[in-house]
Design a protein around this motif. Structure first.
Motif, PDB file in Angstrom:
ATOM      1  N   LYS B 358      37.732 -47.401  -5.948  1.00  8.82           N
ATOM      2  CA  LYS B 358      38.440 -48.429  -5.172  1.00  8.82           C
ATOM      3  C   LYS B 358      38.891 -47.861  -3.834  1.00  8.82           C
ATOM      4  O   LYS B 358      38.875 -48.540  -2.814  1.00  8.82           O
ATOM      5  N   GLU B 359      39.322 -46.607  -3.843  1.00  6.65           N
ATOM      6  CA  GLU B 359      39.889 -46.000  -2.635  1.00  6.65           C
ATOM      7  C   GLU B 359      38.846 -45.748  -1.569  1.00  6.65           C
ATOM      8  O   GLU B 359      39.069 -45.994  -0.388  1.00  6.65           O
ATOM      9  N   TYR B 360      37.682 -45.224  -1.964  1.00  7.12           N
ATOM     10  CA  TYR B 360      36.722 -44.739  -0.970  1.00  7.12           C
ATOM     11  C   TYR B 360      35.404 -45.503  -0.954  1.00  7.12           C
ATOM     12  O   TYR B 360      34.523 -45.189  -0.174  1.00  7.12           O
ATOM     13  N   GLY B 361      35.243 -46.474  -1.822  1.00  5.71           N
ATOM     14  CA  GLY B 361      33.989 -47.212  -1.840  1.00  5.71           C
ATOM     15  C   GLY B 361      32.895 -46.435  -2.548  1.00  5.71           C
ATOM     16  O   GLY B 361      33.162 -45.689  -3.496  1.00  5.71           O
ATOM     17  N   ILE B 362      31.678 -46.547  -2.044  1.00  7.45           N
ATOM     18  CA  ILE B 362      30.514 -45.988  -2.720  1.00  7.45           C
ATOM     19  C   ILE B 362      30.036 -44.758  -1.964  1.00  7.45           C
ATOM     20  O   ILE B 362      29.682 -44.848  -0.785  1.00  7.45           O
ATOM     21  N   ASN B 363      30.046 -43.610  -2.651  1.00  6.20           N
ATOM     22  CA  ASN B 363      29.720 -42.350  -1.979  1.00  6.20           C
ATOM     23  C   ASN B 363      28.850 -41.444  -2.830  1.00  6.20           C
ATOM     24  O   ASN B 363      28.740 -41.620  -4.038  1.00  6.20           O
ATOM     25  N   ILE B 364      28.271 -40.454  -2.142  1.00  9.77           N
ATOM     26  CA  ILE B 364      27.418 -39.492  -2.828  1.00  9.77           C
ATOM     27  C   ILE B 364      28.196 -38.213  -3.114  1.00  9.77           C
ATOM     28  O   ILE B 364      28.928 -37.715  -2.257  1.00  9.77           O
ATOM     29  N   TYR B 365      28.031 -37.727  -4.324  1.00  7.62           N
ATOM     30  CA  TYR B 365      28.703 -36.506  -4.782  1.00  7.62           C
ATOM     31  C   TYR B 365      27.644 -35.562  -5.319  1.00  7.62           C
ATOM     32  O   TYR B 365      26.527 -35.974  -5.638  1.00  7.62           O
ATOM     33  N   THR B 366      28.001 -34.289  -5.421  1.00 13.23           N
ATOM     34  CA  THR B 366      27.182 -33.381  -6.224  1.00 13.23           C
ATOM     35  C   THR B 366      28.060 -32.778  -7.305  1.00 13.23           C
ATOM     36  O   THR B 366      29.281 -32.667  -7.145  1.00 13.23           O
ATOM     37  N   ILE B 367      27.425 -32.400  -8.397  1.00 14.05           N
ATOM     38  CA  ILE B 367      28.134 -31.815  -9.536  1.00 14.05           C
ATOM     39  C   ILE B 367      27.188 -30.822 -10.190  1.00 14.05           C
ATOM     40  O   ILE B 367      25.964 -31.009 -10.159  1.00 14.05           O
ATOM     41  N   LYS B 368      27.734 -29.754 -10.730  1.00  8.80           N
ATOM     42  CA  LYS B 368      26.872 -28.825 -11.477  1.00  8.80           C
ATOM     43  C   LYS B 368      26.554 -29.443 -12.833  1.00  8.80           C
ATOM     44  O   LYS B 368      27.363 -30.212 -13.362  1.00  8.80           O
ATOM     45  N   PRO B 369      25.407 -29.108 -13.406  1.00  8.36           N
ATOM     46  CA  PRO B 369      25.033 -29.727 -14.691  1.00  8.36           C
ATOM     47  C   PRO B 369      26.038 -29.434 -15.814  1.00  8.36           C
ATOM     48  O   PRO B 369      26.009 -30.104 -16.850  1.00  8.36           O
ATOM     49  N   ASP B 370      26.926 -28.462 -15.606  1.00 16.95           N
ATOM     50  CA  ASP B 370      27.939 -28.213 -16.629  1.00 16.95           C
ATOM     51  C   ASP B 370      29.213 -29.033 -16.365  1.00 16.95           C
ATOM     52  O   ASP B 370      30.213 -28.879 -17.072  1.00 16.95           O
ATOM     53  N   GLY B 371      29.175 -29.866 -15.338  1.00 17.34           N
ATOM     54  CA  GLY B 371      30.308 -30.755 -15.061  1.00 17.34           C
ATOM     55  C   GLY B 371      31.324 -30.191 -14.072  1.00 17.34           C
ATOM     56  O   GLY B 371      32.290 -30.860 -13.736  1.00 17.34           O
ATOM     57  N   SER B 372      31.084 -28.978 -13.586  1.00 16.54           N
ATOM     58  CA  SER B 372      32.034 -28.361 -12.654  1.00 16.54           C
ATOM     59  C   SER B 372      31.601 -28.594 -11.201  1.00 16.54           C
ATOM     60  O   SER B 372      30.528 -29.129 -10.949  1.00 16.54           O
ATOM     61  N   SER B 381      31.705 -44.033   5.428  1.00 16.77           N
ATOM     62  CA  SER B 381      30.837 -44.481   6.511  1.00 16.77           C
ATOM     63  C   SER B 381      29.886 -45.542   5.983  1.00 16.77           C
ATOM     64  O   SER B 381      28.709 -45.533   6.278  1.00 16.77           O
ATOM     65  N   GLY B 382      30.417 -46.464   5.200  1.00 14.44           N
ATOM     66  CA  GLY B 382      29.595 -47.496   4.578  1.00 14.44           C
ATOM     67  C   GLY B 382      29.321 -47.139   3.131  1.00 14.44           C
ATOM     68  O   GLY B 382      29.866 -46.165   2.609  1.00 14.44           O
ATOM     69  N   ASP B 383      28.484 -47.929   2.467  1.00 15.75           N
ATOM     70  CA  ASP B 383      28.100 -47.634   1.083  1.00 15.75           C
ATOM     71  C   ASP B 383      26.970 -46.619   1.100  1.00 15.75           C
ATOM     72  O   ASP B 383      25.920 -46.864   1.687  1.00 15.75           O
ATOM     73  N   ASN B 384      27.181 -45.479   0.445  1.00 16.69           N
ATOM     74  CA  ASN B 384      26.175 -44.423   0.413  1.00 16.69           C
ATOM     75  C   ASN B 384      25.605 -44.331  -0.994  1.00 16.69           C
ATOM     76  O   ASN B 384      26.351 -44.105  -1.947  1.00 16.69           O
ATOM     77  N   GLU B 385      24.295 -44.513  -1.106  1.00 12.64           N
ATOM     78  CA  GLU B 385      23.695 -44.614  -2.433  1.00 12.64           C
ATOM     79  C   GLU B 385      22.345 -43.917  -2.502  1.00 12.64           C
ATOM     80  O   GLU B 385      21.777 -43.533  -1.493  1.00 12.64           O
ATOM     81  N   GLU B 386      21.828 -43.824  -3.740  1.00  9.77           N
ATOM     82  CA  GLU B 386      20.437 -43.467  -4.019  1.00  9.77           C
ATOM     83  C   GLU B 386      20.007 -42.129  -3.431  1.00  9.77           C
ATOM     84  O   GLU B 386      19.070 -42.052  -2.631  1.00  9.77           O
ATOM     85  N   PRO B 387      20.677 -41.035  -3.802  1.00  7.15           N
ATOM     86  CA  PRO B 387      20.287 -39.728  -3.254  1.00  7.15           C
ATOM     87  C   PRO B 387      18.987 -39.198  -3.863  1.00  7.15           C
ATOM     88  O   PRO B 387      18.691 -39.459  -5.023  1.00  7.15           O
ATOM     89  N   SER B 388      18.232 -38.473  -3.040  1.00  4.76           N
ATOM     90  CA  SER B 388      17.022 -37.810  -3.517  1.00  4.76           C
ATOM     91  C   SER B 388      16.854 -36.514  -2.729  1.00  4.76           C
ATOM     92  O   SER B 388      17.016 -36.479  -1.515  1.00  4.76           O
ATOM     93  N   TRP B 389      16.535 -35.425  -3.447  1.00  5.03           N
ATOM     94  CA  TRP B 389      16.489 -34.087  -2.829  1.00  5.03           C
ATOM     95  C   TRP B 389      15.145 -33.817  -2.173  1.00  5.03           C
ATOM     96  O   TRP B 389      14.098 -34.217  -2.686  1.00  5.03           O
ATOM     97  N   SER B 390      15.183 -33.056  -1.078  1.00  2.00           N
ATOM     98  CA  SER B 390      13.931 -32.574  -0.491  1.00  2.00           C
ATOM     99  C   SER B 390      13.347 -31.528  -1.444  1.00  2.00           C
ATOM    100  O   SER B 390      14.082 -30.907  -2.211  1.00  2.00           O
ATOM    101  N   PRO B 391      12.020 -31.350  -1.423  1.00  2.00           N
ATOM    102  CA  PRO B 391      11.407 -30.443  -2.402  1.00  2.00           C
ATOM    103  C   PRO B 391      11.902 -29.003  -2.286  1.00  2.00           C
ATOM    104  O   PRO B 391      11.847 -28.255  -3.255  1.00  2.00           O
ATOM    105  N   ASP B 392      12.400 -28.620  -1.122  1.00  2.00           N
ATOM    106  CA  ASP B 392      12.922 -27.259  -0.978  1.00  2.00           C
ATOM    107  C   ASP B 392      14.404 -27.193  -1.356  1.00  2.00           C
ATOM    108  O   ASP B 392      15.015 -26.123  -1.318  1.00  2.00           O
ATOM    109  N   GLY B 393      14.974 -28.321  -1.675  1.00  2.00           N
ATOM    110  CA  GLY B 393      16.368 -28.340  -2.132  1.00  2.00           C
ATOM    111  C   GLY B 393      17.402 -28.211  -1.025  1.00  2.00           C
ATOM    112  O   GLY B 393      18.590 -28.077  -1.303  1.00  2.00           O
ATOM    113  N   SER B 394      16.964 -28.271   0.228  1.00  2.00           N
ATOM    114  CA  SER B 394      17.927 -28.042   1.298  1.00  2.00           C
ATOM    115  C   SER B 394      18.563 -29.330   1.804  1.00  2.00           C
ATOM    116  O   SER B 394      19.663 -29.317   2.338  1.00  2.00           O
ATOM    117  N   LEU B 395      17.876 -30.449   1.626  1.00  2.00           N
ATOM    118  CA  LEU B 395      18.349 -31.705   2.200  1.00  2.00           C
ATOM    119  C   LEU B 395      18.416 -32.809   1.136  1.00  2.00           C
ATOM    120  O   LEU B 395      17.750 -32.746   0.106  1.00  2.00           O
TER     121      LEU B 395
END
Lengths: 200, 436
Positions: B358-372, B381-395
């Protein structure tokens, strides 16, 4: 004396003639008068009768016409109410809460009417479309739209509608009823729509 | 209630601090400032390339190729590329005065010599990357090809640099598939890694969504209403057989498995939407996730042994991880009550996802697979959705809705350098999927 007599005779004759003439003419007059009187009475009666008959006929016709119109009106009304019911069936959506496929109290009443209509129109087959608001992902909303359409179907089937008459499809967030963002647009887009496929 | 409030507070505090380091108190801390794109970037000099034989054509190629190499390296967000006021007289290391480059603040230096054969139209490029601090050659390559292919040569060299320095490669040859309603219908498109070269993949005049690349990038799977109901279409990009997978009611969200000719997909064949592993011809190989409520949006770990997905089983959409070898399902996200779109990084170290609050709307986060290590990458900056990684993992590529318009954006894995991709395209662009 003879002269008197003859004079008298002539006078008498004349008189008689006159009388007889007068009489006969008078008699004829009277006779005719009576006939005329009689026929005009008949005519009057006849006319009256005719008038009566005409009136009765007119009344009958009028009544018939009225009846016909009434029937027409009735038919029209029935047709109208049928159309209205049809329109109501396909035009009235039901709405859902955010991220929910639960049938609300309000939606239940609408679905009961729809089920009633489906029972009265046994040949009708329908598709229930599930829709979502723009929040959430395309993918999640495709699944959510399916849940919405399915829960509507389940409810209609529980009310006695044969399940083979109801298809479901999800459009997710792909076909909003209202463009724009905000609670108002969102609440109008979280809906199930009813499309008649055949049987009308 | 109190407990909940505290939780939310901690969450907001840890996640947002890097982006609100305006007060003096925080100024001295080492937080990443998204407003400064050059922070922590490696300064690399790309002085003017040297013609090995002078002619008109070569000076033209030299200018454009110098610019393009700078563009490629800057695009990665690892480098601050600059053509500098200093020049080199020769491309070999023995002739370079590394001290002066070092004094000018450069850590790396690229030299290039070009030879253009007017008779054959062939171009030869000799490219070198030097470590200025070590005064040593890091990468040296020679490419020969048609002059018009100079971009390909430079992409290869840039890839060599990325591989050598970060162990990442594949960015510059990669493509991004996405959805656009440019034509009035949602169709699948593709473009190069940098948004150039936009091409239409489908032309069905219907609803096409959720593209996914096969591990070798030779197939695109997506959900289509081409036959009026949502079904999975698998399109060969190399002229081989296409497939359609259709189960009753719903066949959606295909996601290719790493290294296998099979996919995860969502069907509603057993009451509600569940996730299955299928072959492209529609055979169900395994029931991956089946449970109460919606199970959707599968995404595999790089080795295919785990699968992140979204489930509403806990009452609201949250991300869970299925471990195939242990046959367990664990909930990954607990913050907020609407978390979707998991995307596993190619190295497997992070999962990017979308959170709605409710506070920040729709945003992209990262999380480690262990939940940390939850980290918020986009903010207000608007609704941010649908992330996808570059094959080298940098972007990370994602969609952003600003006002009524949805467009593709790019950022580094830590949220820096946010910029729009495919800038001059009308309509709405969404659901980007980066190739492997």
């Amino acid at each position: 004396m003879k002269r008197y007599f003859s004079r008298f005779f002539i006078i008498a004759l004349i008189c008689a003639l006159g009388l007889s003439f007068g009489c006969s003419s008078k008699k004829a007059d009277v006779n005719e008068g009576i006939t005329q009187e009689q026929s005009s009475e008949e005519d009057r009666l006849n006319a009256e009768q005719a008038e009566k008959d005409k009136k009765a006929e007119e009344e009958r016709l009028q009544a018939e016409e009225l009846e016909r119109q009434k029937k027409l009106e009735q038919q029209k009304k029935e047709e109208q109410s049928k159309q209205e019911a049809l329109r109501k069936f396909s035009d009235v959506n039901i709405y859902f809460g955010f991220d929910s496929s639960e049938i609300s109290e309000e939606a239940r009443a609408i679905l009961e009417e729809k089920a009633q209509w489906l029972m009265e129109n046994k040949n009708v087959k329908i598709t229930v479309e599930g829709h979502c608001d723009e929040r959430g992902t395309t993918q999640y909303n495709l699944a959510l739209g399916e849940r919405r359409a399915e829960s509507v179907k389940t409810y209609l089937v529980a009310l006695g509608v044969d399940s083979s008459r109801i298809l479901t499809i999800s459009y997710g967030e792909e076909r909003p009823a209202v463009n724009g963002s905000g609670d108002d647009a969102w609440s109008k887009n979280r809906r199930a729509e009813f499309v008649i496929e055949s049987g009308i | 209630m109190k407990f909940k409030l505290i939780l939310v507070y901690i969450f907001i505090f840890t996640v947002n601090m890097p982006f609100y380091s305006f007060s003096d108190e925080y100024k001295n801390l080492q937080f990443i400032d998204v407003n400064n794109p050059f922070i922590n970037k490696i300064p690399i000099a790309i002085p003017e390339f040297i013609p090995l034989e002078k002619n008109e054509k070569i000076s033209e190629i030299i200018e454009t190729s110098n610019d393009y190499l700078g563009y490629l390296l800057s695009f990665t967000s690892y480098f601050r590329a600059s053509d500098s006021s200093l020049n080199v007289d020769d491309i070999v290391g023995t002739k370079i005065d590394f001290q002066s480059w070092k004094k000018n603040g450069f850590e790396f230096l690229i030299t290039a010599g070009l030879f253009y054969d007017k008779d054959t139209g062939f171009l030869e490029m000799e490219l070198r990357l030097f470590d200025v601090l070590k005064a040593d050659l890091a990468v040296g390559k020679r490419y020969t090809g048609k002059a018009e292919d100079f971009k390909k040569m430079l992409k290869r060299f840039a890839s060599e640099i990325m591989e050598k320095m970060f162990g990442n490669s594949g960015l510059f040859e990669s493509k991004i598939a996405f959805v656009s309603d440019l034509s009035g219908h949602k169709e699948i498109y593709s473009c190069d890694f940098d948004g150039a070269n936009v091409q239409k993949v489908t032309d069905d005049k219907t609803i096409n969504v959720s593209p996914s690349w096969s591990y070798d990038n030779s197939y695109l799977a997506y959900t289509s209403y081409k036959r009026n109901v949502p079904e999975i279409f698998i399109k060969s990009l190399t002229g081989k057989k296409n497939y359609i997978v259709s189960k009753k009611r719903l066949s959606i969200t295909p996601k290719w498995m790493p290294g296998k000719f099979s996919l995860a997909a969502v069907f509603s064949i057993d009451g509600d939407p569940d996730i299955y592993i299928i072959s492209p011809n529609g055979e169900i190989l395994q029931t991956a996730v089946k449970g109460y409520g919606i199970d959707v949006s599968p995404d595999f770990s790089p080795n295919g042994k785990k699968m992140a997905f979204v489930s509403s089983r806990g009452g609201s959409p949250q991300i869970y991880i299925k471990d195939f070898s242990e046959n367990t399902i664990k909930r990954l996200t607990f913050e907020g009550n609407y978390n979707t779109s998991p995307s596993w990084s190619p190295k497997g170290d992070y999962i990017a996802y979308v959170g709605m609050t409710k506070e920040y709307g729709i945003n992209i986060y990262t999380i480690k697979p262990d939940g940390s290590h939850i980290r918020m990458l986009t903010f207000s900056s608007g609704d941010n959705e649908e992330p996808s990684w570059s094959p080298d993992g940098s972007l990370i590529v994602f969609s952003r809705k600003n006002g009524r318009k949805k467009s593709l954006h790019l950022m580094t894995r830590s949220g820096e350098d946010q910029r729009q991709l495919v800038v001059n395209m009308a309509g709405n662009q969404s659901e980007p999927a980066w190739s492997h």
